[in-house]
Design a protein around this motif. Structure first.
Motif, PDB file in Angstrom:
ATOM      1  N   ALA A  98      -9.265  10.328 -34.783  1.00  0.00           N
ATOM      2  CA  ALA A  98      -9.754  11.459 -33.991  1.00  0.00           C
ATOM      3  C   ALA A  98      -8.623  12.443 -33.693  1.00  0.00           C
ATOM      4  CB  ALA A  98     -10.386  10.957 -32.693  1.00  0.00           C
ATOM      5  N   ALA A  99      -7.466  11.920 -33.301  1.00  0.00           N
ATOM      6  CA  ALA A  99      -6.326  12.788 -33.010  1.00  0.00           C
ATOM      7  C   ALA A  99      -5.853  13.503 -34.273  1.00  0.00           C
ATOM      8  CB  ALA A  99      -5.187  11.964 -32.409  1.00  0.00           C
ATOM      9  N   ALA A 100      -5.836  12.781 -35.390  1.00  0.00           N
ATOM     10  CA  ALA A 100      -5.397  13.384 -36.648  1.00  0.00           C
ATOM     11  C   ALA A 100      -6.380  14.448 -37.123  1.00  0.00           C
ATOM     12  CB  ALA A 100      -5.241  12.299 -37.713  1.00  0.00           C
ATOM     13  N   THR A 101      -7.671  14.213 -36.926  1.00  0.00           N
ATOM     14  CA  THR A 101      -8.673  15.213 -37.313  1.00  0.00           C
ATOM     15  C   THR A 101      -8.420  16.522 -36.587  1.00  0.00           C
ATOM     16  OG1 THR A 101     -10.358  13.534 -37.788  1.00  0.00           O
ATOM     17  CG2 THR A 101     -11.138  15.754 -37.310  1.00  0.00           C
ATOM     18  N   ALA A 102      -8.230  16.452 -35.276  1.00  0.00           N
ATOM     19  CA  ALA A 102      -7.983  17.660 -34.492  1.00  0.00           C
ATOM     20  C   ALA A 102      -6.679  18.338 -34.914  1.00  0.00           C
ATOM     21  CB  ALA A 102      -7.944  17.312 -33.008  1.00  0.00           C
ATOM     22  N   GLU A 103      -5.656  17.549 -35.148  1.00  0.00           N
ATOM     23  CA  GLU A 103      -4.345  18.096 -35.522  1.00  0.00           C
ATOM     24  C   GLU A 103      -4.386  18.779 -36.889  1.00  0.00           C
ATOM     25  OE1 GLU A 103       0.044  18.437 -35.078  1.00  0.00           O
ATOM     26  OE2 GLU A 103      -1.606  18.083 -33.679  1.00  0.00           O
ATOM     27  N   PHE A 104      -4.956  18.115 -37.879  1.00  0.00           N
ATOM     28  CA  PHE A 104      -5.018  18.704 -39.221  1.00  0.00           C
ATOM     29  C   PHE A 104      -5.935  19.925 -39.253  1.00  0.00           C
ATOM     30  CE2 PHE A 104      -3.869  14.282 -40.814  1.00  0.00           C
ATOM     31  CZ  PHE A 104      -2.609  14.653 -41.268  1.00  0.00           C
ATOM     32  N   ALA A 105      -7.050  19.866 -38.528  1.00  0.00           N
ATOM     33  CA  ALA A 105      -7.989  20.993 -38.527  1.00  0.00           C
ATOM     34  C   ALA A 105      -7.354  22.229 -37.897  1.00  0.00           C
ATOM     35  CB  ALA A 105      -9.268  20.614 -37.782  1.00  0.00           C
ATOM     36  N   GLU A 106      -6.500  22.020 -36.907  1.00  0.00           N
ATOM     37  CA  GLU A 106      -5.874  23.145 -36.220  1.00  0.00           C
ATOM     38  C   GLU A 106      -4.615  23.638 -36.916  1.00  0.00           C
ATOM     39  OE1 GLU A 106      -3.825  24.255 -31.864  1.00  0.00           O
ATOM     40  OE2 GLU A 106      -4.846  22.326 -32.162  1.00  0.00           O
ATOM     41  N   ARG A 107      -3.820  22.726 -37.489  1.00  0.00           N
ATOM     42  CA  ARG A 107      -2.483  23.092 -37.961  1.00  0.00           C
ATOM     43  C   ARG A 107      -2.266  22.913 -39.458  1.00  0.00           C
ATOM     44  NH1 ARG A 107       0.717  23.266 -33.211  1.00  0.00           N
ATOM     45  NH2 ARG A 107      -0.305  22.268 -31.429  1.00  0.00           N
ATOM     46  N   GLY A 108      -3.246  22.333 -40.167  1.00  0.00           N
ATOM     47  CA  GLY A 108      -3.062  22.079 -41.584  1.00  0.00           C
ATOM     48  C   GLY A 108      -2.197  20.855 -41.820  1.00  0.00           C
ATOM     49  N   ILE A 109      -1.973  20.541 -43.100  1.00  0.00           N
ATOM     50  CA  ILE A 109      -1.167  19.367 -43.430  1.00  0.00           C
ATOM     51  C   ILE A 109       0.302  19.627 -43.132  1.00  0.00           C
ATOM     52  CG2 ILE A 109      -0.503  17.738 -45.243  1.00  0.00           C
ATOM     53  CD1 ILE A 109      -3.092  18.566 -46.735  1.00  0.00           C
ATOM     54  N   ALA A 110       0.802  20.770 -43.587  1.00  0.00           N
ATOM     55  CA  ALA A 110       2.224  21.068 -43.398  1.00  0.00           C
ATOM     56  C   ALA A 110       2.587  21.208 -41.930  1.00  0.00           C
ATOM     57  CB  ALA A 110       2.592  22.337 -44.162  1.00  0.00           C
ATOM     58  N   GLY A 111       1.697  21.798 -41.151  1.00  0.00           N
ATOM     59  CA  GLY A 111       1.999  22.041 -39.740  1.00  0.00           C
ATOM     60  C   GLY A 111       1.745  20.865 -38.826  1.00  0.00           C
ATOM     61  N   ALA A 112       0.995  19.886 -39.291  1.00  0.00           N
ATOM     62  CA  ALA A 112       0.687  18.721 -38.465  1.00  0.00           C
ATOM     63  C   ALA A 112       1.937  17.875 -38.249  1.00  0.00           C
ATOM     64  CB  ALA A 112      -0.406  17.881 -39.126  1.00  0.00           C
ATOM     65  N   ARG A 113       2.030  17.265 -37.092  1.00  0.00           N
ATOM     66  CA  ARG A 113       3.177  16.426 -36.763  1.00  0.00           C
ATOM     67  C   ARG A 113       2.695  15.017 -36.424  1.00  0.00           C
ATOM     68  NH1 ARG A 113       5.088  19.655 -39.181  1.00  0.00           N
ATOM     69  NH2 ARG A 113       6.618  21.267 -38.665  1.00  0.00           N
ATOM     70  N   VAL A 114       3.238  14.041 -37.150  1.00  0.00           N
ATOM     71  CA  VAL A 114       2.796  12.659 -36.932  1.00  0.00           C
ATOM     72  C   VAL A 114       3.194  12.167 -35.547  1.00  0.00           C
ATOM     73  CG1 VAL A 114       2.721  12.057 -39.377  1.00  0.00           C
ATOM     74  CG2 VAL A 114       4.861  11.779 -38.106  1.00  0.00           C
ATOM     75  N   ASP A 115       4.313  12.635 -35.007  1.00  0.00           N
ATOM     76  CA  ASP A 115       4.708  12.242 -33.656  1.00  0.00           C
ATOM     77  C   ASP A 115       3.653  12.666 -32.644  1.00  0.00           C
ATOM     78  OD1 ASP A 115       7.050  11.094 -34.507  1.00  0.00           O
ATOM     79  OD2 ASP A 115       8.291  12.845 -34.075  1.00  0.00           O
ATOM     80  N   ARG A 116       3.151  13.891 -32.812  1.00  0.00           N
ATOM     81  CA  ARG A 116       2.149  14.413 -31.881  1.00  0.00           C
ATOM     82  C   ARG A 116       0.826  13.656 -32.033  1.00  0.00           C
ATOM     83  NH1 ARG A 116       3.176  20.008 -32.239  1.00  0.00           N
ATOM     84  NH2 ARG A 116       2.164  19.974 -34.257  1.00  0.00           N
ATOM     85  N   ILE A 117       0.447  13.356 -33.278  1.00  0.00           N
ATOM     86  CA  ILE A 117      -0.787  12.605 -33.514  1.00  0.00           C
ATOM     87  C   ILE A 117      -0.693  11.227 -32.875  1.00  0.00           C
ATOM     88  CG2 ILE A 117      -2.200  11.515 -35.294  1.00  0.00           C
ATOM     89  CD1 ILE A 117      -1.397  13.861 -37.159  1.00  0.00           C
ATOM     90  N   ALA A 118       0.416  10.535 -33.108  1.00  0.00           N
ATOM     91  CA  ALA A 118       0.584   9.187 -32.566  1.00  0.00           C
ATOM     92  C   ALA A 118       0.588   9.201 -31.038  1.00  0.00           C
ATOM     93  CB  ALA A 118       1.876   8.570 -33.095  1.00  0.00           C
ATOM     94  N   ALA A 119       1.257  10.217 -30.450  1.00  0.00           N
ATOM     95  CA  ALA A 119       1.315  10.295 -28.990  1.00  0.00           C
ATOM     96  C   ALA A 119      -0.070  10.571 -28.403  1.00  0.00           C
ATOM     97  CB  ALA A 119       2.294  11.382 -28.569  1.00  0.00           C
ATOM     98  N   THR A 120      -0.813  11.475 -29.024  1.00  0.00           N
ATOM     99  CA  THR A 120      -2.158  11.798 -28.538  1.00  0.00           C
ATOM    100  C   THR A 120      -3.071  10.577 -28.609  1.00  0.00           C
ATOM    101  OG1 THR A 120      -1.935  14.110 -29.239  1.00  0.00           O
ATOM    102  CG2 THR A 120      -4.172  13.279 -28.904  1.00  0.00           C
ATOM    103  N   ALA A 121      -2.933   9.818 -29.701  1.00  0.00           N
ATOM    104  CA  ALA A 121      -3.781   8.634 -29.902  1.00  0.00           C
ATOM    105  C   ALA A 121      -3.271   7.418 -29.140  1.00  0.00           C
ATOM    106  CB  ALA A 121      -3.857   8.310 -31.391  1.00  0.00           C
ATOM    107  N   GLU A 122      -2.063   7.530 -28.573  1.00  0.00           N
ATOM    108  CA  GLU A 122      -1.428   6.399 -27.898  1.00  0.00           C
ATOM    109  C   GLU A 122      -1.315   5.205 -28.848  1.00  0.00           C
ATOM    110  OE1 GLU A 122      -3.867   5.839 -24.415  1.00  0.00           O
ATOM    111  OE2 GLU A 122      -2.794   7.394 -23.314  1.00  0.00           O
ATOM    112  N   VAL A 123      -0.846   5.525 -30.058  1.00  0.00           N
ATOM    113  CA  VAL A 123      -0.662   4.523 -31.105  1.00  0.00           C
ATOM    114  C   VAL A 123       0.789   4.567 -31.565  1.00  0.00           C
ATOM    115  CG1 VAL A 123      -1.281   3.885 -33.474  1.00  0.00           C
ATOM    116  CG2 VAL A 123      -3.060   4.585 -31.875  1.00  0.00           C
ATOM    117  N   ASN A 124       1.371   3.431 -31.794  1.00  0.00           N
ATOM    118  CA  ASN A 124       2.730   3.345 -32.299  1.00  0.00           C
ATOM    119  C   ASN A 124       2.810   3.980 -33.683  1.00  0.00           C
ATOM    120  OD1 ASN A 124       4.893   1.853 -33.958  1.00  0.00           O
ATOM    121  ND2 ASN A 124       5.418   1.327 -31.842  1.00  0.00           N
TER     122      ASN A 124
END
Length: 201
Positions: free
Chosen positions: A14-40
């Protein structure tokens, strides 16, 4: 009982869907996705391998949702186009991800090769509908499909003119649905192809 790993995976997608839809692949940040999802982040890499692998999983999940929610009906292409219009209102992330895939992965040519399952069997189903007299002949099935998808996206989040919103007045949605249904019918019904009026459905 839902396992913690299943819940974490859902939050991550869910967090990755929102991140990729808003920022694209290049602009997406895995740190931000993991933090939003509260996943290591290491767990994320264990599941998906890389940011591209995570994007693939997001895209497959969203495509599955659309394919389940909007069954392909080659015998009723106007109805299919209207159902797609409605799906873009309720699930705008999908069409945004299609735009990301076009821009960042497949800038030219057949996009469906980058969207597994998106056109599986659809061209063949259109060809059969043409043989059955339900869809106008003389247009390649792949082009029929492209026309329907293009018309259905006229008010999508990728529109160059007007992007529809669920908050728009109901009358606006009804007007667009009616225009979309009529345009697809007139363009692709056999009677319209012979210069006559489209057959009512």
């Amino acid at each position: 009982m839902v396992r913690d790993g299943d819940a974490s995976r859902r939050r991550l997608l869910a967090a990755a869907t929102a991140e990729f839809a808003e920022r694209g692949i290049a602009g997406a940040r895995v740190d931000r996705i993991a933090a939003t999802a509260e996943v290591n982040k290491q767990q994320m890499y264990a599941w998906f391998g890389s940011k591209d692998g995570l994007y693939d999983a997001v895209l497959a999940q969203q495509l599955g949702r659309i394919l389940d929610a909007v069954p392909f009906t080659p015998d009723d292409l106007p109805g299919y186009a209207v159902a797609l219009y409605d799906s873009y209102l309720t699930d705008p992330e999908m069409i945004r991800l299609v735009g990301v895939t076009r821009l960042e992965r497949a800038p030219a040519g057949d996009l469906t090769t980058a969207l597994p399952g998106h056109s599986d069997g659809k061209h063949e189903a259109i060809a059969q509908a043409q043989r059955d007299g339900l869809v106008v002949e003389g247009i390649e099935p792949a082009d029929v499909y492209a026309l329907v998808i293009g018309l259905a996206g006229s008010w999508s989040p990728l529109s160059g003119t007007w992007a529809a919103s669920p908050a728009d007045p109901r009358a606006d949605h009804e007007r667009r649905r009616a225009a979309l249904r009529a345009t697809v019918a007139r363009a692709l019904s056999p009677d319209a192809g012979r210069g006559g009026a489209a057959r009512p459905r």
